[in-house]
Write a protein that holds these residues in place. Structure first.
Motif, mmCIF file in Angstrom:
data_model
loop_
_atom_site.group_PDB
_atom_site.id
_atom_site.type_symbol
_atom_site.label_atom_id
_atom_site.label_comp_id
_atom_site.label_asym_id
_atom_site.label_seq_id
_atom_site.Cartn_x
_atom_site.Cartn_y
_atom_site.Cartn_z
ATOM 1 N N ILE A 7 0.857 -1.195 0.000
ATOM 2 C CA ILE A 7 0.000 0.000 0.000
ATOM 3 C C ILE A 7 0.888 1.239 0.000
ATOM 4 N N ILE A 8 0.721 2.066 -1.034
ATOM 5 C CA ILE A 8 1.511 3.285 -1.174
ATOM 6 C C ILE A 8 0.579 4.456 -1.449
ATOM 7 N N GLN A 9 1.123 5.668 -1.380
ATOM 8 C CA GLN A 9 0.292 6.851 -1.562
ATOM 9 C C GLN A 9 -0.161 7.010 -3.005
ATOM 10 N N HIS A 10 0.774 6.860 -3.935
ATOM 11 C CA HIS A 10 0.462 7.028 -5.359
ATOM 12 C C HIS A 10 1.465 6.223 -6.177
ATOM 13 N N LEU A 11 1.183 6.079 -7.462
ATOM 14 C CA LEU A 11 2.106 5.393 -8.361
ATOM 15 C C LEU A 11 2.653 6.379 -9.390
ATOM 16 N N LYS A 12 3.487 7.281 -8.898
ATOM 17 C CA LYS A 12 4.253 8.172 -9.758
ATOM 18 C C LYS A 12 5.702 7.724 -9.674
ATOM 19 N N PRO A 13 6.471 7.893 -10.749
ATOM 20 C CA PRO A 13 7.855 7.415 -10.713
ATOM 21 C C PRO A 13 8.624 8.010 -9.543
#
Length: 353
Positions: A7-13
């Motif tokens: 679980i992460i905040q967002h999927l940006k590089p």
């Protein structure tokens, strides 16, 4: 087959995002990994970061809007129960909060939480929230470096004893170039690179100013972010448009590192950044500000740390590096200490039977 959800905040590089993708890609066969991004919409993220398309069946986006959302807790809880999740692995405070709230009273789900730095806990609101979440659920707390672990123990108080698992990278992917010729002083342009989100804490203005008066130097900056325009304006003001190139996000980071003679990181805050591990795995020496746990990831024979994060300190150090030759290569240091397969094995040892 165990189901594990990152679980992460967002999927940006970025560093954490690349890390969880590698965990999913390289995990052992009897653990299936999914990634849940609290923020972002799937089609938009796949367009912005095309490499995600290869894994889209195991990527879940909750499209959370700014602020605390009860609906996101319900969404996440539904995802976890639908997948029959046995382990969740959260990164940083937002995912920690939603991970804890979504798994309250779900005693069949083990929660592992990794902190990648401790400087954000200088904010009292984030500190108190982290303490509360760690009390609400039985959580295995992990620090990604010894320095981060000691900082966490100090700020979170007695009874907090995080496990240290060093960040890892895919050393098979990040391997040296077979064609890159080692730089010899004044024989050609000296190529410097940095890969980072273009945000204030990366202090990239220091790097740009530091190379301004050094002849025969080129600087390539990989990444994007809110500071890009300010940095571009600085390049124009200093008349450095022929020396400084912004290349944006690139999926070919190996190719990026292969062109470099030196990787420089001027951050004012860090944990243990993956970029310096990747560069050294490609046999590129690094020059870094001595913040956070950066010193743990720098090869002592080839890398150098800057105590004072100033333009002059980096200016002098870059010029010294251009004249320096070494019989050592940093790759051996990285493969020995920071291979991602060792990291995954260490995490798997925390998983309860």
């Amino acid at each position: 087959m165990k189901i594990m959800v990152e679980i992460i905040q967002h999927l940006k590089p970025g560093g954490i995002e690349k890390l969880v993708l590698d965990i999913m890609r390289l995990q052992v066969v009897d653990i299936e990994v999914y990634i849940v991004a609290l923020e972002g919409e799937k089609s938009v993220c796949l367009t912005q970061w095309p490499v995600l398309k290869s894994y889209q069946e195991r990527l879940i986006f909750l499209d959370k809007q700014p602020g605390f959302k009860l609906s996101t807790i319900k969404q996440l809880r539904k995802v976890l129960t639908t997948l029959d999740t046995e382990i969740i692995h959260t990164h940083h405070i937002g995912p920690l909060l939603y991970g804890v709230m979504a798994t309250l009273r779900l005693t069949n789900i083990q929660h592992i939480h990794t902190e990648h730095d401790a400087w954000h806990l200088l904010d009292n609101k984030q500190l108190q929230m982290t303490k509360l979440m760690l009390r609400l659920n039985h959580i295995t707390l992990v620090a990604d470096a010894d320095t981060v672990g000691m900082q966490l123990s100090r700020v979170l108080g007695q009874g907090v004893d995080p496990v240290t698992i060093l960040n890892g990278i895919d050393t098979e992917k990040f391997s040296p170039s077979l064609s890159h010729q080692r730089y010899k002083y004044n024989t050609r342009v000296f190529k410097i690179g940095c890969a980072a989100r273009l945000v204030m804490e990366k202090s990239l203005d220091i790097l740009i100013k530091a190379i301004a008066d050094i002849p025969n130097v080129e600087l390539s900056i990989a990444g994007d972010g809110p500071e890009k325009q300010n940095l571009a304006n600085l390049v124009q003001e200093l008349d450095l448009s022929t020396k400084v190139k912004f290349i944006g996000y690139t999926d070919d980071m190996v190719g990026f590192y292969h062109k470099l003679d030196l990787f420089v990181l001027t951050s004012s805050n860090e944990g243990l950044p993956l970029s310096i591990l990747e560069a050294q795995s490609c046999n590129v020496p690094v020059l870094c500000s001595d913040v956070g746990a950066v010193h743990e990831g720098v090869c002592k024979q080839t890398g150098h740390l800057i105590k004072l994060n100033t333009v002059n300190e980096f200016h002098v150090a870059i010029q010294a590096q251009m004249k320096r030759s070494s019989a050592y290569y940093p790759r051996d240091f990285i493969t020995k200490n920071f291979d991602i397969k060792m990291m995954i094995k260490a995490y798997n040892q925390l998983i309860k039977e």
